[in-house]
Structures are given as structure tokens and as C-alpha cells.
Motif scaffolding. Structure first.
Motif, PDB file in Angstrom:
ATOM      1  N   ALA A 193       9.502   1.124  -1.932  1.00 37.35           N
ATOM      2  CA  ALA A 193       9.082   2.435  -1.419  1.00 37.35           C
ATOM      3  C   ALA A 193       9.151   3.457  -2.541  1.00 37.35           C
ATOM      4  O   ALA A 193       9.740   3.217  -3.597  1.00 37.35           O
ATOM      5  N   GLU A 194       8.542   4.629  -2.305  1.00 42.04           N
ATOM      6  CA  GLU A 194       8.575   5.739  -3.243  1.00 42.04           C
ATOM      7  C   GLU A 194       9.580   6.784  -2.765  1.00 42.04           C
ATOM      8  O   GLU A 194       9.885   6.881  -1.567  1.00 42.04           O
ATOM      9  N   VAL A 195      10.051   7.601  -3.713  1.00 37.20           N
ATOM     10  CA  VAL A 195      11.093   8.572  -3.370  1.00 37.20           C
ATOM     11  C   VAL A 195      10.583   9.630  -2.388  1.00 37.20           C
ATOM     12  O   VAL A 195      11.364  10.220  -1.640  1.00 37.20           O
ATOM     13  N   ASN A 196       9.289   9.880  -2.373  1.00 40.56           N
ATOM     14  CA  ASN A 196       8.744  10.910  -1.485  1.00 40.56           C
ATOM     15  C   ASN A 196       8.279  10.348  -0.144  1.00 40.56           C
ATOM     16  O   ASN A 196       7.740  11.073   0.687  1.00 40.56           O
ATOM     17  N   TRP A 197       8.476   9.025   0.076  1.00 42.66           N
ATOM     18  CA  TRP A 197       8.081   8.417   1.350  1.00 42.66           C
ATOM     19  C   TRP A 197       9.214   8.562   2.368  1.00 42.66           C
ATOM     20  O   TRP A 197      10.326   9.002   2.050  1.00 42.66           O
ATOM     21  N   TYR A 198       8.898   8.162   3.622  1.00 41.17           N
ATOM     22  CA  TYR A 198       9.931   8.130   4.675  1.00 41.17           C
ATOM     23  C   TYR A 198      10.952   7.043   4.374  1.00 41.17           C
ATOM     24  O   TYR A 198      10.614   6.054   3.709  1.00 41.17           O
ATOM     25  N   PRO A 199      12.198   7.201   4.822  1.00 40.96           N
ATOM     26  CA  PRO A 199      12.718   8.349   5.593  1.00 40.96           C
ATOM     27  C   PRO A 199      13.156   9.497   4.666  1.00 40.96           C
ATOM     28  O   PRO A 199      13.433   9.276   3.492  1.00 40.96           O
TER      29      PRO A 199
END
Length: 510
Positions: free
Chosen positions: A467-473
Motif C-alpha cells: 500500500a501507499e502512505v496516502n491510501w486507506y486506512p
């Protein structure tokens, strides 16, 4: 099939006919162009360059024929046929041969620190079918330039040359055929405004128009209905500012050539000359003397040609008549209405006593009319020069180069020359175009190629992270985001703290 008649503006003799393109054939032209585009867009730039290189060689081989065709179709001197129309295109092709690959190359661009691990690129892709509508004053240069830039970018082109100079249009069509371009990559549609309007209505992917601001606005309105991107290279009312410390003889010579080359039928013609009062009288005296020394008789080394388009002659007559009725002085030359027996070769005119309330100062005259106005100081000169709805080109004349550059920076124009006139358009390394009613967009240089492309922005991630740092959660991410921003963009950068905050965000993304 109807035919366009070519009439030599100087002699009045018919010199040839060119068959018009039937209106009903425009749909087929677009269909053919779109099919050809499917293949042409996938050719390499090196392959495309082979065609325009061959085109360059053919133009040189047929140079003298080309000079004669342009001279007879327009009435311009033969020297201007080669220098302004032919040479500029040969130089433009040479520029593309050297720089096109680099200009169109996919290039890596910077990626913000917040996107560590990603890579960014910009790529250029042809638009599709480009419609080029070109004018009669420089019928070769102003048609060829956008066409060759469009096809080098990977587009197919449909050219509608001016019906006023049909033999030049016919010759260009022949040159494209001889250069061996694949079928329907470049097509030429001959005819008047009716076929121009029909071609616009067929929804090209891009429109490049050179001509009057009135027609340009109509085309823009039609293009807007389908959000068709458009470049407009329109008219001008170019100012020339001459300070008292200028090289006066050079300024006079520049004023004569800048006002009268192509008989004043140039979008960048010097149509307003502002001269500092202390040198105004000697300047206009020298201007008149220089005008009288120009060679006008018909020969290969004539200085002056003739008007090209009869309707434009009427504009010149109206502007001069109106100015004289409002107090202007006919300082040199004779009223064009008194020279009807001379056909299109009227006598050049110098007007003094003109002001900004007159049409001859506010509207594009596009003929051999030189207007001279005195000014008091630098501030007034700039104010007068900018008092126009046009903003194409301009020039500043002074031996004080710093002053000239300072004034140049304050002029509302797409290009400014210091101690010279007009020639910015002949430099393929410089973008060219206007502001205000002089047009939209730029051509020549790198932008002259990329205008005919749509840019694609590409960002690439390796795809290994879950995942990316700006994605959920979002839970727990606000404090480290605040620390990250403060550490990197605050008054004093704190890289260590910034990286610590970023690591926290990475952990919360797992």
C-alpha cells in the motif's frame, strides 16, 4: 469542376488555373487521413525525417522554378521570394532534422520527495489529423512550416492554401508527391472560404490557422463547439520605437524595409513608427529620401513588388482617405485612389500628423503605408506602442542596449527586436506568436513541434509495496503527516525528522 484563376498582380495577366477541390470530397479526405494516421503515427521519427529531408533536396533542385512561381503568384520581388519564403523553410527543415528526435523524446522528469521510489516521465503523442489553413502573403512559408511540423510529430495533415495564390498551393502539392510521403499523410484542398469552412466543420483533431483576426475568431468559435485545440497566427500593428541615440541611418533603412518588404503585406510589418522628437524632423526627411531611392522598375533586383490581393488594396485606400480627412499629411507618395491605372502596384506612402484616433493607426493596413509619430520620452513611447489591440512583434532602436532591453521588456508583444525588424520569425530556434488580437499559441522552435502533440504524464511504481502512505486506512497518520510537512517545507528544513515521519507513515501503511 471549377478552377481558381491565378493573376499576376503586377501585369494583370492570367498565368494559370488550379482545379478546386469539390466540397463533397472533404469527408473522404478526413477518412483517408485517419486511416493513414494509424500507420504514420507508428513510424519512427528517423523515418519521418527521411521524407522531409528529401523534400528539402527537391525544393533546392527546383529553387529557381519556386522563385518564379512565388514571384508571379504574389507580385513580390524575386529576392523576397527566396529569402522570406524559400530560405526560411529550408532552414526550418534543417532545424527539424537536427532537433526533432530530441524534442519528441520521452523524457524523465523529477518526482516529489513524498513519492520516493517512483519515477516520472513525459511523452509526446500525435493528435491525429491536423488542418492547416494558410494565407496569401507568404503562401509557401506560412503553409509549409505548420505542415512539416505536424507530420514530423506523427500527424497527418490537410492543407488549405490560399485561393489568392493557387499556383503556389499547386506547387506545394507537387513537392509533397515528389518527396514520396505515403498516401494521404499530406493532402491539399484547393478552394476559397467555402471549402475552408467545410474542412473546419469536419472536426479535425487540431487546427492551425494563419490569417486575419476576424477570420481567426470565427474559426475559434467553430472549434470551441467541439473543443478542438487551435493555434491562431493573426494580424499585427507593429510599433517601432526610435530613440534619439539610435544609429539613425540604420533605423531609417530598417524602417523602410520593415514597412515595405512584401509591399507591407506582412503580419509583422512596421505600421507605427514612434520617433523621439529631437530627431523626428531629420528622420522623416531621411525616410522620404530613402524611399525615393528604392528601385521599383520590373527586374530581378527590384526592391519593391506590388500589392497581391485587390480587396486589401481597398483597405489601404480607405485607411489613407480616412487619415487625410482627419488631418494627416501625405508627406510622400500619392493617394492610391489617384493611381488606379497602375493596378496593384501603387506608390508607397509616408503619413505624418497621424494619431491614435485614426484607423490607419488602430487597424491593420497591410500595405505600403508608413506612419510616423513623434514622442517625448521613454514612458510615452511605451504607452503609445502598447495602445493597440494587437501584440505580435515590435522593435526598439537605441545604442544604449540596456535601455533598449528595458523597453523591450515592457512592450506588449510576442516578440521584440532590438535595432532590427521582423526577422524573429525567421529564427527557427525562437518561438513565434502574438498576444491580444494577434493570436493564440506559438510555433517554431521546440513548441512548434510539441504543439501538434498531446503530452502524456507517466508515473511508474515498482509495485512491490502492499500500500501507499496516502491510501486507506487514515488512522494514526495525521501527526506524522504534519511532522513530515513541517520538517520539509518549514522555515528550516529538518531532513532527519522528515525521514523519521515518513518511516512512521510507511509502518502504518503495512
Amino acid at each position: 469542376m471549377e478552377a481558381l484563376e491565378s493573376v499576376n498582380p503586377i501585369s494583370g495577366d492570367t498565368i494559370g488555373y488550379v482545379n478546386t477541390t469539390p466540397l463533397q470530397s472533404t469527408t473522404l479526405m478526413y477518412e483517408q487521413a485517419r486511416r493513414a494516421f494509424q500507420t504514420w503515427q507508428n513510424t519512427s521519427i528517423k523515418e519521418r525525417l527521411q521524407y522531409i529531408r528529401k523534400l528539402r533536396h527537391i525544393i533546392v533542385e527546383q529553387l529557381e522554378d519556386g522563385i518564379d512561381i512565388i514571384h508571379q503568384d504574389t507580385g513580390k520581388p524575386k529576392v523576397e521570394s527566396i529569402t522570406a519564403d524559400l530560405y526560411t523553410i529550408l532552414d526550418a527543415i534543417a532545424y527539424l532534422e537536427k532537433h526533432a528526435e530530441k524534442i519528441l523524446k520521452t523524457r524523465k522528469t523529477k518526482t516529489p520527495i513524498a513519492f520516493i521510489g517512483k519515477k516520472s516521465y513525459t511523452s509526446y503523442h500525435p493528435r491525429g489529423v491536423v488542418l492547416v489553413i494558410s494565407p496569401w502573403n507568404y503562401p509557401f512559408q506560412l503553409a509549409m512550416n505548420p505542415v512539416i511540423n505536424a507530420v514530423i510529430a506523427g500527424n497527418c495533415a490537410i492543407l488549405k492554401p490560399s485561393e489568392v495564390t493557387p499556383l503556389v498551393g499547386q506547387w506545394m502539392e507537387s513537392l509533397f508527391e515528389q518527396a514520396g510521403f505515403p498516401d494521404h499523410v499530406i493532402q491539399v484542398a484547393h478552394g476559397g472560404k467555402e471549402i475552408g469552412a467545410k474542412l473546419v466543420s469536419e472536426k479535425p483533431d487540431y487546427i492551425f490557422f494563419t490569417g486575419s483576426d476576424r477570420t481567426g475568431k470565427i474559426i475559434l468559435q467553430e472549434a470551441a463547439k467541439n473543443l478542438i485545440p487551435t493555434s491562431l497566427e493573426l494580424g499585427g500593428k507593429d510599433p517601432m520605437i526610435v530613440f534619439k541615440d539610435a544609429h539613425i541611418e540604420r533605423a531609417v533603412n530598417g524602417a523602410l524595409w520593415g514597412s515595405l518588404t512584401n509591399y507591407g503585406q506582412v503580419c509583422m510589418s512596421v505600421e507605427r513608427i514612434y520617433v523621439e522628437k529631437k530627431i523626428y524632423e531629420p528622420f522623416v526627411v531621411s525616410l522620404k529620401r530613402g524611399l525615393q531611392n528604392l528601385k521599383t522598375e520590373l527586374s530581378d533586383d527590384a526592391d519593391l513588388g506590388s500589392m497581391t490581393f485587390e480587396q486589401q488594396l481597398q483597405v489601404v485606400q480607405n485607411h489613407v482617405s480616412s487619415a487625410i480627412s482627419k488631418g494627416a499629411t501625405l508627406y510622400s507618395g500619392s493617394h492610391p485612389k489617384l493611381n488606379q491605372n497602375q493596378g496593384m502596384k501603387i506608390e508607397p506612402i509616408i503619413l505624418t500628423g497621424v494619431n491614435h484616433k485614426m484607423e490607419v493607426i488602430q487597424e491593420e493596413t497591410f500595405g505600403p503605408v508608413i506612419n510616423v509619430i513623434p514622442f517625448e520620452n521613454e514612458e510615452e513611447a511605451i504607452k503609445l506602442a502598447n495602445n493597440s489591440r494587437y501584440g505580435l512583434s515590435s522593435s526598439v532602436w537605441s545604442k544604449d542596449i540596456n535601455k533598449a532591453k528595458r523597453v523591450a521588456g515592457k512592450l506588449a508583444a510576442g516578440s521584440v527586436l532590438v535595432n532590427d525588424v521582423l526577422v524573429a520569425i525567421a529564427n527557427p530556434h525562437l518561438p513565434f506568436g502574438g498576444i491580444k488580437d494577434s493570436g493564440i499559441g506559438r510555433y517554431h522552435a521546440a513548441v512548434g513541434v510539441t504543439n501538434f502533440c498531446h503530452q502524456k504524464s507517466i508515473m511508474v511504481d515498482s509495485g512491490f509495496k502492499k500500500a501507499e502512505v496516502n491510501w486507506y486506512p487514515y488512522a494514526g497518520k495525521l501527526p506524522p503527516f504534519i511532522d513530515f510537512v513541517n520538517s520539509w517545507y518549514g522555515k528550516r528544513k529538518k531532513p532527519i525528522k522528515m525521514f523519521s515521519s515518513y518511516i512512521q507513515l510507511l509502518r502504518k501503511s503495512k
